[in-house]
Design a protein around this motif. Sequence first.
Motif, PDB file in Angstrom:
ATOM      1  N   GLY A  97      -2.362   4.390  13.121  1.00  0.00           N
ATOM      2  CA  GLY A  97      -3.289   3.845  12.140  1.00  0.00           C
ATOM      3  C   GLY A  97      -3.255   4.634  10.851  1.00  0.00           C
ATOM      4  N   ARG A  98      -4.037   4.150   9.873  1.00  0.00           N
ATOM      5  CA  ARG A  98      -4.119   4.828   8.569  1.00  0.00           C
ATOM      6  C   ARG A  98      -5.575   5.067   8.214  1.00  0.00           C
ATOM      7  NH1 ARG A  98      -4.871   4.527   3.017  1.00  0.00           N
ATOM      8  NH2 ARG A  98      -3.173   5.368   1.708  1.00  0.00           N
ATOM      9  N   ASP A  99      -5.948   6.318   7.955  1.00  0.00           N
ATOM     10  CA  ASP A  99      -7.286   6.632   7.475  1.00  0.00           C
ATOM     11  C   ASP A  99      -7.435   6.173   6.030  1.00  0.00           C
ATOM     12  OD1 ASP A  99      -7.807   7.773   9.887  1.00  0.00           O
ATOM     13  OD2 ASP A  99      -7.620   9.849   9.194  1.00  0.00           O
ATOM     14  N   SER A 100      -8.680   5.974   5.609  1.00  0.00           N
ATOM     15  CA  SER A 100      -8.924   5.488   4.255  1.00  0.00           C
ATOM     16  C   SER A 100      -8.488   6.484   3.184  1.00  0.00           C
ATOM     17  CB  SER A 100     -10.417   5.169   4.070  1.00  0.00           C
ATOM     18  OG  SER A 100     -11.209   6.335   4.302  1.00  0.00           O
ATOM     19  N   ASN A 101      -8.488   7.771   3.535  1.00  0.00           N
ATOM     20  CA  ASN A 101      -8.103   8.764   2.531  1.00  0.00           C
ATOM     21  C   ASN A 101      -6.605   9.060   2.517  1.00  0.00           C
ATOM     22  OD1 ASN A 101      -7.911  10.146   4.885  1.00  0.00           O
ATOM     23  ND2 ASN A 101      -9.371  11.766   4.358  1.00  0.00           N
ATOM     24  N   GLY A 102      -5.840   8.316   3.304  1.00  0.00           N
ATOM     25  CA  GLY A 102      -4.398   8.386   3.156  1.00  0.00           C
ATOM     26  C   GLY A 102      -3.573   8.758   4.362  1.00  0.00           C
ATOM     27  N   PRO A 103      -3.930   9.745   5.191  1.00  0.00           N
ATOM     28  CA  PRO A 103      -3.030  10.163   6.272  1.00  0.00           C
ATOM     29  C   PRO A 103      -2.811   9.072   7.315  1.00  0.00           C
ATOM     30  CG  PRO A 103      -4.725  11.817   5.849  1.00  0.00           C
ATOM     31  CD  PRO A 103      -5.118  10.593   5.099  1.00  0.00           C
ATOM     32  N   TYR A 104      -1.586   8.989   7.788  1.00  0.00           N
ATOM     33  CA  TYR A 104      -1.256   8.170   8.951  1.00  0.00           C
ATOM     34  C   TYR A 104      -1.299   9.075  10.180  1.00  0.00           C
ATOM     35  CZ  TYR A 104       0.608   4.804   5.548  1.00  0.00           C
ATOM     36  OH  TYR A 104       0.751   3.920   4.518  1.00  0.00           O
ATOM     37  N   SER A 105      -1.603   8.488  11.334  1.00  0.00           N
ATOM     38  CA  SER A 105      -1.680   9.326  12.533  1.00  0.00           C
ATOM     39  C   SER A 105      -1.432   8.511  13.793  1.00  0.00           C
ATOM     40  CB  SER A 105      -3.055   9.998  12.633  1.00  0.00           C
ATOM     41  OG  SER A 105      -4.083   9.042  12.759  1.00  0.00           O
ATOM     42  N   SER A 106      -0.926   9.209  14.805  1.00  0.00           N
ATOM     43  CA  SER A 106      -0.917   8.754  16.201  1.00  0.00           C
ATOM     44  C   SER A 106       0.129   7.699  16.524  1.00  0.00           C
ATOM     45  CB  SER A 106      -2.308   8.241  16.615  1.00  0.00           C
ATOM     46  OG  SER A 106      -3.292   9.223  16.393  1.00  0.00           O
ATOM     47  N   PHE A 166     -12.063  -4.352  -1.507  1.00  0.00           N
ATOM     48  CA  PHE A 166     -11.603  -5.563  -2.184  1.00  0.00           C
ATOM     49  C   PHE A 166     -10.081  -5.699  -2.207  1.00  0.00           C
ATOM     50  CE2 PHE A 166     -15.723  -4.379  -3.905  1.00  0.00           C
ATOM     51  CZ  PHE A 166     -16.439  -5.553  -3.746  1.00  0.00           C
ATOM     52  N   THR A 167      -9.357  -4.604  -2.406  1.00  0.00           N
ATOM     53  CA  THR A 167      -7.903  -4.687  -2.519  1.00  0.00           C
ATOM     54  C   THR A 167      -7.281  -4.976  -1.164  1.00  0.00           C
ATOM     55  OG1 THR A 167      -8.010  -3.034  -4.284  1.00  0.00           O
ATOM     56  CG2 THR A 167      -5.844  -3.541  -3.376  1.00  0.00           C
ATOM     57  N   LYS A 168      -6.379  -5.951  -1.123  1.00  0.00           N
ATOM     58  CA  LYS A 168      -5.828  -6.440   0.154  1.00  0.00           C
ATOM     59  C   LYS A 168      -4.492  -5.742   0.440  1.00  0.00           C
ATOM     60  CE  LYS A 168      -8.122 -10.826  -0.843  1.00  0.00           C
ATOM     61  NZ  LYS A 168      -7.945 -12.261  -1.189  1.00  0.00           N
ATOM     62  N   TYR A 169      -4.594  -4.596   1.083  1.00  0.00           N
ATOM     63  CA  TYR A 169      -3.434  -3.749   1.309  1.00  0.00           C
ATOM     64  C   TYR A 169      -2.758  -4.024   2.657  1.00  0.00           C
ATOM     65  CZ  TYR A 169      -4.773  -0.501  -2.468  1.00  0.00           C
ATOM     66  OH  TYR A 169      -5.079   0.087  -3.678  1.00  0.00           O
ATOM     67  N   TRP A 170      -1.422  -3.960   2.630  1.00  0.00           N
ATOM     68  CA  TRP A 170      -0.663  -3.761   3.871  1.00  0.00           C
ATOM     69  C   TRP A 170       0.058  -2.425   3.751  1.00  0.00           C
ATOM     70  CZ3 TRP A 170       4.470  -2.850   3.154  1.00  0.00           C
ATOM     71  CH2 TRP A 170       5.115  -3.428   2.074  1.00  0.00           C
ATOM     72  N   PHE A 171       0.323  -1.798   4.911  1.00  0.00           N
ATOM     73  CA  PHE A 171       0.948  -0.480   4.938  1.00  0.00           C
ATOM     74  C   PHE A 171       2.073  -0.446   5.973  1.00  0.00           C
ATOM     75  CE2 PHE A 171      -3.611   0.029   4.133  1.00  0.00           C
ATOM     76  CZ  PHE A 171      -3.622   0.692   2.921  1.00  0.00           C
ATOM     77  N   ASP A 172       3.130   0.270   5.663  1.00  0.00           N
ATOM     78  CA  ASP A 172       4.107   0.708   6.655  1.00  0.00           C
ATOM     79  C   ASP A 172       3.671   2.088   7.136  1.00  0.00           C
ATOM     80  OD1 ASP A 172       5.921  -1.493   6.290  1.00  0.00           O
ATOM     81  OD2 ASP A 172       6.616  -0.521   4.446  1.00  0.00           O
ATOM     82  N   TYR A 173       3.703   2.312   8.440  1.00  0.00           N
ATOM     83  CA  TYR A 173       3.330   3.629   8.939  1.00  0.00           C
ATOM     84  C   TYR A 173       4.205   4.695   8.277  1.00  0.00           C
ATOM     85  CZ  TYR A 173       1.917   7.343  12.108  1.00  0.00           C
ATOM     86  OH  TYR A 173       1.419   8.515  12.619  1.00  0.00           O
ATOM     87  N   GLY A 221       0.787  -1.223   0.000  1.00  0.00           N
ATOM     88  CA  GLY A 221       0.000   0.000   0.000  1.00  0.00           C
ATOM     89  C   GLY A 221       0.818   1.270   0.000  1.00  0.00           C
ATOM     90  N   THR A 222       2.125   1.163  -0.188  1.00  0.00           N
ATOM     91  CA  THR A 222       2.965   2.367  -0.216  1.00  0.00           C
ATOM     92  C   THR A 222       2.498   3.308  -1.330  1.00  0.00           C
ATOM     93  OG1 THR A 222       4.866   1.111   0.592  1.00  0.00           O
ATOM     94  CG2 THR A 222       5.314   3.230  -0.453  1.00  0.00           C
ATOM     95  N   GLY A 223       2.199   4.539  -0.956  1.00  0.00           N
ATOM     96  CA  GLY A 223       1.759   5.527  -1.930  1.00  0.00           C
ATOM     97  C   GLY A 223       0.364   5.308  -2.463  1.00  0.00           C
ATOM     98  N   ALA A 224      -0.453   4.480  -1.806  1.00  0.00           N
ATOM     99  CA  ALA A 224      -1.780   4.136  -2.330  1.00  0.00           C
ATOM    100  C   ALA A 224      -2.732   5.324  -2.340  1.00  0.00           C
ATOM    101  CB  ALA A 224      -2.388   2.998  -1.524  1.00  0.00           C
ATOM    102  N   GLY A 225      -2.526   6.282  -1.457  1.00  0.00           N
ATOM    103  CA  GLY A 225      -3.405   7.443  -1.430  1.00  0.00           C
ATOM    104  C   GLY A 225      -4.778   7.114  -0.890  1.00  0.00           C
TER     105      GLY A 225
END
Length: 455
Positions: A398-407, A286-293, A275-279
Amino acid sequence: MRQNILILLLNIFLITQAQDVTVMLTAKYQGIPVFLDSIILENLTQPNQIILSPLPKITAYQIDLNKGLIINAINEHSDEHGIYVTLSQLGFYKVIVSLSQPQNLKFELFDLTGKLLVNQSVRFTAGSHLTEVHTGNEPITILHVHGDATSESFILIGGKEQVTSIIQKDCNDFSCPNMEPISVRHSSVSGFIFSPGDAVRFTAIRTGMYPNTFISKPLNLDSIIIFLSIPCPDNPVVYDYDGNLYPTVQIGSQCWMRENMRTTHYSNGIPLVNGTGAGNISGDYFTKYWFDYNDDPSNSVIYGKLYNGPAVLNLPYNPNGYPEKIQGVCPAGWHVSSDKDWMRMEAYLGMGADTNLLNEWRGFNIGGKLKETDTIHWTTVNKYATNESGFSGMGGGGRDSNGPYSSLRSIGLWWALNNTNYYPFYDRKMTNLMPSVYRGIGDFDFGYSCRCVKD
């Protein structure tokens, strides 16, 4: 008798110089005091440290911080049978009696003048039993429990979680000379530097258990309790497909992973989506994303990956709910933690009637029992944390659906699946400032941490 009691208390609790700070450190597992192999003292204000090791097999350590020395060590229990005392609530103490054979036990409670406050005899069968002692408003009392094959006494300090056994078996007289602490001899100079008001990190270490820490600016005669935990006996570690190793922790009858998942593959080798740069992924169920904070892989090494709903489940969105145990991103034989898994753990840790509350903070200090202590993986303020459970929750953000990471380092968020058709997803939240655990409704397109539970 009065003179003997007062001398004993002075030997254990008083110090020779008024400016010295002496603390009593006890480690506990499931509420029972345990002996330690080592104690590490770290002065965080004037950076320096010392390791106190090896230690005798005792369970209460009186430490003179000005000298960096253990000046008294109190021997408590040397075998699986015995009498254990823990603080229940202010003025009440739980007495756990574990006997290999039936016995008549006599409970005698004395105040500091030697006045008998309680005198009660109870017949116990072999096995473990629980009773309670009420000390009233007395600040310090001495409980003497003796029978045909058992004789032990305890100092009960009102209002503090400090219970110190001071007398061993084969002593039939309350004033007998065996009522003494064990003196632990060290060199007179340890090299540890401490001044009153300094912040000290205490680390308790015992082989076979996870170490734990406690940070405070200790005052003279403080009682310090450090809680230890153990790996799951049958599954001390578990690996994912990528080869990441996860230690486990036994919490009641459940076996949990002690760290957040970091895998980028399912156990059958199928990759998830980076999910890097997924925005903005709002509405993508449906898309199975993983993210690095913050799209920074170094954060995942410490705090684990963040996963959206399709990824954590390996299933599409279903408004009718899901089965209770779904393997998802977890290794074979494990499942993504469910709401019921969390509630079962919370109940074991003492969650009260508010367990079913939704979108509420629940269970005073349950969050503290689940949070990693210290401020290494939390912000500079991490209130109420004891990690009594060994869960070692960290502020992974965590990561919001619209992109920003927080906390990051201030909030931890975990998936808690629900098998009803009302809300298919719940979550759990802890913060650096709250003692409780928040039970909320999860968002399928958000990125949360994942913990796995053994099937």
